[in-house]
Design a protein around this motif. Structure first.
Motif, PDB file in Angstrom:
ATOM      1  N   ASP A 265       0.828  -1.205   0.000  1.00 58.52           N
ATOM      2  CA  ASP A 265       0.000   0.000   0.000  1.00 58.52           C
ATOM      3  C   ASP A 265       0.863   1.256   0.000  1.00 58.52           C
ATOM      4  O   ASP A 265       0.561   2.245  -0.677  1.00 58.52           O
ATOM      5  N   THR A 266       1.949   1.220   0.771  1.00 60.54           N
ATOM      6  CA  THR A 266       2.849   2.368   0.852  1.00 60.54           C
ATOM      7  C   THR A 266       3.565   2.598  -0.479  1.00 60.54           C
ATOM      8  O   THR A 266       3.688   3.741  -0.944  1.00 60.54           O
ATOM      9  N   LEU A 267       4.034   1.517  -1.100  1.00 59.97           N
ATOM     10  CA  LEU A 267       4.691   1.655  -2.402  1.00 59.97           C
ATOM     11  C   LEU A 267       3.720   2.210  -3.435  1.00 59.97           C
ATOM     12  O   LEU A 267       4.084   3.063  -4.267  1.00 59.97           O
ATOM     13  N   SER A 268       2.479   1.742  -3.400  1.00 60.39           N
ATOM     14  CA  SER A 268       1.471   2.252  -4.322  1.00 60.39           C
ATOM     15  C   SER A 268       1.253   3.752  -4.124  1.00 60.39           C
ATOM     16  O   SER A 268       1.169   4.522  -5.087  1.00 60.39           O
ATOM     17  N   ALA A 269       1.190   4.178  -2.855  1.00 58.31           N
ATOM     18  CA  ALA A 269       1.011   5.599  -2.554  1.00 58.31           C
ATOM     19  C   ALA A 269       2.217   6.416  -3.018  1.00 58.31           C
ATOM     20  O   ALA A 269       2.070   7.547  -3.495  1.00 58.31           O
ATOM     21  N   LEU A 270       3.410   5.855  -2.875  1.00 59.87           N
ATOM     22  CA  LEU A 270       4.606   6.557  -3.335  1.00 59.87           C
ATOM     23  C   LEU A 270       4.582   6.767  -4.838  1.00 59.87           C
ATOM     24  O   LEU A 270       4.924   7.848  -5.337  1.00 59.87           O
ATOM     25  N   PHE A 271       4.178   5.754  -5.577  1.00 54.99           N
ATOM     26  CA  PHE A 271       4.105   5.892  -7.034  1.00 54.99           C
ATOM     27  C   PHE A 271       3.006   6.871  -7.433  1.00 54.99           C
ATOM     28  O   PHE A 271       3.144   7.593  -8.428  1.00 54.99           O
ATOM     29  N   ASP A 272       1.906   6.901  -6.672  1.00 52.65           N
ATOM     30  CA  ASP A 272       0.863   7.895  -6.951  1.00 52.65           C
ATOM     31  C   ASP A 272       1.419   9.303  -6.803  1.00 52.65           C
ATOM     32  O   ASP A 272       1.107  10.198  -7.598  1.00 52.65           O
ATOM     33  N   ALA A 273       2.235   9.514  -5.770  1.00 56.08           N
ATOM     34  CA  ALA A 273       2.775  10.846  -5.489  1.00 56.08           C
ATOM     35  C   ALA A 273       3.965  11.184  -6.374  1.00 56.08           C
ATOM     36  O   ALA A 273       4.150  12.337  -6.767  1.00 56.08           O
ATOM     37  N   MET A 274       4.780  10.184  -6.674  1.00 54.54           N
ATOM     38  CA  MET A 274       6.038  10.402  -7.416  1.00 54.54           C
ATOM     39  C   MET A 274       6.174   9.336  -8.500  1.00 54.54           C
ATOM     40  O   MET A 274       6.868   8.331  -8.307  1.00 54.54           O
TER      41      MET A 274
END
Length: 350
Positions: A265-274
């Motif tokens: 979930d965190t990696l997915s959020a990171l890719f959403d942001a960056m």
């Protein structure tokens, strides 16, 4: 004097607290030489810098074997050997210590890593790049408090990073599950990172990590900081005010099913942001069922995994960053697939 490579190799293994049974001892022909004995006595077992010295219990065991090897190599002249007398005095001093005198148990060990490529020559000025962290060496993989030591996956990733000298140079780095902080500290201290944020979900681990930053004279938060980050919960609060990151690193962080789901979930959020961020994870395949959870989660979030072509260095060929290779280790690059890229193409890091 010029120092022979077997002595420098022994120094690196000793300071990294390599298991006594796996140390590559200097050959007898070298231990006979007064200069070699003097180096061992004055540079390794004369505690000029106690903050980077191994636990006394470990040092005593290594020193006892070393003294026996030197005595055997010099034979009848051992009785008049000044270096051997000094080493024997140091051993007696170690053996007389009570368990509470100084960092002498495996629960609180100063461990020093030499952050150079595995193919380096050890007899050059650039061959000694020490990094000391305080670790709990008695921890077992899979326990609840794994963040207090550096595991094989981190050392494998470190070997890869130091072999790719331009990968981190000038980049902004985020480390997930940083533990003792070894990878982050190395990026800031030796690999030229512009900014490093080392994170862990355990508040106690973060506190100890900050101590390790000070131990390596990294006191400026502009270069490196240690922060608590609980996966899938407070990512936005921790990094939304910053300029973003170029590279996300993680080592030995895929070992618990629930935590692994939060990691994805965190990696997915990171890719959403960056969307352009690069993610590299080093993993030891101790828990295949947990890694399957990771792969399934990545596929569900349209993240592709690719194994980097970088083989483990066999123990007999390791010159620094020593680690066992009995457990398969891989470095995994994570990228967005094409459908996800189209979806996040307009994303910004606000």
């Amino acid at each position: 004097m010029d120092i022979d490579e077997p002595l420098l190799l022994f120094r690196a293994q000793f300071l990294q607290c390599i298991d006594h049974d796996f140390i590559r001892w200097p050959p007898s022909v070298l231990l006979q030489q007064p200069d070699a004995q003097s180096f061992l006595s004055k540079k390794l077992f004369n505690v000029s810098n106690p903050t980077s010295h191994p636990p006394a219990s470990y040092e005593a065991r290594v020193l006892k074997t070393l003294i026996a090897k030197i005595a055997k190599s010099v034979g009848s002249i051992a009785a008049n050997n000044k270096a051997l007398e000094d080493l024997s005095f140091r051993l007696a001093s170690l053996q007389s210590m009570s368990p509470r005198e100084g960092p002498i148990t495996q629960l609180d060990a100063n461990v020093t890593y030499n952050c150079i490529p595995q193919n380096s020559r050890l007899d050059t000025q650039e061959s000694w790049r020490p990094l000391t962290v305080v670790e709990s060496r008695s921890l077992v993989a899979g326990s609840k408090f794994t963040g207090h030591r550096t595991w094989e996956g981190a050392l494998h990733l470190a070997s890869y990073l130091v072999s790719k000298s331009d990968l981190v140079l000038g980049k902004s780095i985020l480390e997930l599950g940083a533990g003792a902080g070894f990878i982050s500290i190395m990026c800031a201290k030796y690999l030229g990172a512009a900014r490093v944020v080392a994170t862990d979900g355990d508040e106690r681990v973060v506190k100890d990590m900050r101590r390790n930053l000070l131990l390596n004279e990294l006191e400026t938060e502009e270069l490196i900081s240690a922060e608590q980050l609980v996966w899938s919960r407070d990512l936005h609060d921790k990094i939304s005010d910053g300029p973003g990151f170029d590279i996300v690193l993680g080592a030995d962080i895929i070992y618990d099913k629930g935590a692994t789901e939060a990691l994805v979930d965190t990696l997915s959020a990171l890719f959403d942001a960056m969307p352009q961020v690069s993610v590299l994870l080093s993993n030891a395949f101790r828990f295949p069922d947990v890694f399957e959870v990771f792969q399934t989660g990545c596929a569900r979030n349209k993240l592709r995994t690719r194994v980097i072509d970088y083989n483990m260095t066999p123990p007999a060929a390791q010159k620094s960053l020593f680690y066992t290779t009995s457990m398969p280790l891989q470095i995994i690059e994570i990228q967005q697939d094409q459908l996800r890229k189209k979806h996040t193409a307009g994303s910004t890091f606000e």
